[in-house]
Every structure is written in structure tokens, then in C-alpha cells.
Design an enzyme around this catalytic site. Structure first.
Site, PDB file in Angstrom:
ATOM      1  N   ASP A  46       0.852  -1.182   0.000  1.00  0.00           N
ATOM      2  CA  ASP A  46       0.000   0.000   0.000  1.00  0.00           C
ATOM      3  C   ASP A  46       0.891   1.235   0.000  1.00  0.00           C
ATOM      4  OD1 ASP A  46       0.931   0.301   2.586  1.00  0.00           O
ATOM      5  OD2 ASP A  46      -0.948  -0.258   3.534  1.00  0.00           O
ATOM      6  N   ASP A  50      -8.007  -7.406   0.840  1.00  0.00           N
ATOM      7  CA  ASP A  50      -7.050  -7.567   1.939  1.00  0.00           C
ATOM      8  C   ASP A  50      -7.708  -7.096   3.218  1.00  0.00           C
ATOM      9  OD1 ASP A  50      -5.532  -4.898   3.209  1.00  0.00           O
ATOM     10  OD2 ASP A  50      -6.609  -4.523   1.340  1.00  0.00           O
TER      11      ASP A  50
END
Length: 375
Positions: A92, A266
Site C-alpha cells: 500500500d 485484503d
């Protein structure tokens, strides 16, 4: 030309199954990515995570930039070598963690200045620096820096953050450049405002990314709002690119998002729940702290083929959790990640067989029935 690409093998309504090809391996979709925040999926060996069926894990830019440092990881061979995970990794951007530090950060057009939660030191994160860090980590899929607003929020604030995120998306793509064998995803923002979601999705498609994430959901809004935003957003995204719903991990949310055409997920939920004594099963959630398990010799679910569900009694798991033993958290984390990969395998098989709606109905019926009756 990147080696990254998506193949759709079958569809059932809007739900779809296929493969993402990366330089480090193939990712079967729909996919659940275990979260390895600081270079490790908490409580698990990398070999265990792989053995459960995970094709890809997630790493966190914010945590890794602070400790041990992206430059250090690069000097040690990159995140794959450092963590002994030679398969695909998505990182991320670090934006969500920074934005959650509301009292420790200052946002401007260029980026965000924040204080480390570890030692109070000051750091600067911009779209360019985020991509530089992700490059040092050498992740396979990288994310643009964006601004995530918690809901509910005023429309004016949601639109401001969405427009900022689009400007940062352009800068992120420029910083990514012509990187070979790696992929960059843009992130749709827009809160709970359908028109802003569509505007964000269309603008990102015009910029052009290898995949598209849907951000800013599961941040305080009820499920019906999240699903309504997916109904609005997904049709506005390119059909032949992967769609990633960020941070969403309740099993019911996952199957409903798959129904709407989402390919990737996720969440820290299965690992965090395991550390707190909760088991995810085909009967729903089971709280192993509950006193009713203290004398129960049955396993969590003897029909499953993973060790924690099959080979340990509920009484023993209850004892471990109540005693604060590390083994209890490890076993329940193992169980939860196994269940999630089992769920995703079932999703993929059901889509391929053209019976996804039946699979969802059967799965939800199991959750609704709840735990097996007492012995």
C-alpha cells in the site's frame, strides 16, 4: 511493456474468476491477500501462508519506512528476500496509516508531514516518495498515494479529498514511470457520494493504471452504503483490469463484493481476530474465550483439512486463549487464514461452475445457522 496482465477465465453475472500474471507468479482471482504489515503475517511462517493457498501478501509502506527503513530493506535484497516470500507482494502507499494519525500529521498539496508513532520523529510522504519507497521494497503491485476520509463526512470534505487524490494519482503515475515487470494501481475515492465515485473512477481510467482499487470504504459506513458504492463504482472501471477493494475483510462483505465484480481483497481481520480468541468457520465466528468451550472435547470443525480446525479441542484452544499463551493466537490465526483461503477457493470454483449465487446462499445459510449444537 510490463509482464503484468489479467485473464478472465469465467463469469457468473458480474462475478468473475481468472488470473493475474506477475513476474513473480500467478495470482488466482478472486484473491484474498493476507496482510504482512511489517514484513510478516503475524503469527505465521511464510511457508504456512503459502501452503494455505495464498498467492500474494500485502506489505505496509508506512510501517516498513519507519522500521527497519526502506533503504535498509533494499540493501538487504528487497522485501521478498528480506521476508523469505519469493511470491507476489502488493504494497500500500502508506496513506491510510498516515491519515489515521489525525493529531500527528499536517496535509498540504505536496503531501503529508507526520510524526512517527514509534519515536515522534518527523517524516514527509509525497506521491513521489511513496513510489520511491515501494520501489526500494521492490513490490510487484504498488499503490498511488491517496487521501482517505472516514465516513460519515461532509460532501465538501469528501470532494476535496477525492480531487486531491486524483492530482496525486497523476503524480504517482509520473513517479512510477516506465518501471518494467511491476504494476501501479490507482485508487477511487469519493466517500458515499455516487457522482464523486463515478468522477473519480472515470478520471483514473483516463490517466491509465494497471489496476484500480476502491478505497475509502469500510471506514465507518454500514454495509448497504458500501455495497451501493460498489454498484456505482465497479461499472465505471475498465472491464479488463483488476479491481481491488481495499481493507474489506468480513466474509459476508467479500462474497457480496465478488458478486459485484471485485477481484482482490485484503484485511487484518483474520489475523487480528485470531490474536483475540476468535475463530472464523463455516458456522460463522466462534469466540473461543466463551466459558462454554472449557469442557468441549470437539475440534472447531473436524470436516476441515487444516490442523487447527481438526486436531485441537475447543477446550484446549479455550485454555490457551484464556491463559494468554502464544500458541492459542498462532493456532487461531492459522485457522482463520485457512478458512479465508478455503472461502476464496470455493468462490472461484462456484463462478467457474456457474453456480455462484447457490454457493453464496449455502455459505450464508451456514453462517446463519451458527455453531454446531453442543455434544
Amino acid at each position: 511493456m510490463t509482464d503484468f496482465g489479467m485473464t478472465i477465465a469465467a463469469t457468473d453475472g458480474a462475478a468473475r474468476t481468472g488470473e493475474l500474471t506477475t513476474a513473480r507468479g500467478v495470482i488466482r482471482t478472486p484473491a484474498f491477500m493476507p496482510v504482512g504489515t511489517a514484513g510478516t503475517v503475524k503469527g505465521m511462517y511464510p511457508e504456512q501462508v503459502r501452503g494455505l493457498g495464498a498467492d500474494i501478501i500485502l506489505g505496509n509502506t508506512y510501517h516498513l519506512m519507519l522500521r527497519p527503513g526502506a533503504e535498509r530493506v533494499a540493501g538487504l535484497g528487497g522485501l521478498h528476500v528480506f521476508s523469505n516470500w519469493p511470491y507476489p507482494i502488493l504494497t500500500d502507499s502508506g496513506g491510510f496509516q498516515v491519515m489515521s494519525l489525525s493529531g500527528l500529521r499536517k496535509l498540504d498539496e505536496e503531501g503529508v508531514t507526520f510524526q512517527s508513532h514509534l519515536d515522534g520523529s518527523t517524516h514527509r510522504l509525497t506521491p513521489e516518495r511513496s513510489l520511491e519507497i515501494q520501489g526500494l521494497l521492490d513490490s510487484d503491485i504498488r499503490m498511488q498515494l491517496d487521501e482517505c476520509v472516514r465516513l460519515p463526512a461532509p460532501r465538501q470534505e469528501v470532494e476535496r479529498a477525492m480531487r486531491m487524490s486524483l492530482r496525486w494519482a497523476e503524480r504517482s503515475k509520473a513517479a512510477f514511470g516506465a518501471t518494467k515487470e511491476r504494476a501501479l494501481f490507482g485508487i477511487v475515492q469519493g466517500g458515499d457520494q455516487p457522482d464523486l465515485r463515478i468522477a473519480s473512477a472515470e478520471a483514473l481510467a483516463d490517466i491509465g493504471f494497471h489496476g484500480y482499487a476502491i478505497g475509502g470504504l469500510a471506514v465507518g459506513e454500514p454495509q448497504d452504503v458500501m455495497l451501493a458504492m460498489l454498484d456505482t463504482t465497479v461499472p465505471a472501471l475498465p472491464l479488463d483490469h483488476p479491481r481491488y477493494l481495499m481493507g474489506v475483510g468480513q466474509p459476508d462483505d467479500i462474497v457480496e463484493a465478488v458478486r459485484r465484480g471485485v477481484d482482490m481483497f485484503d484485511c487484518v481481520l483474520p489475523t487480528r481476530a485470531g490474536r483475540h480468541g476468535v475463530a472464523y468457520t463455516r458456522f460463522g465466528r466462534i469466540n473461543m474465550k466463551n466459558a462454554r468451550h472449557a469442557d468441549d472435547r470437539r475440534p472447531i470443525d473436524e470436516t476441515m483439512d487444516w490442523v487447527p480446525a481438526r486436531d485441537y479441542s475447543r477446550a484446549y484452544l479455550h485454555h490457551l486463549i484464556k491463559s494468554g499463551e502464544l500458541l492459542g493466537a498462532m493456532l487461531l490465526t492459522w485457522n482463520n487464514l485457512a478458512y479465508y483461503q478455503h472461502l476464496m477457493a470455493g468462490v472461484r470454483a462456484a463462478i467457474a461452475a456457474g453456480r455462484f449465487d447457490d454457493f453464496v446462499a449455502e455459505t450464508k445459510d451456514g453462517w446463519a445457522r451458527g455453531d454446531l449444537p453442543p455434544a
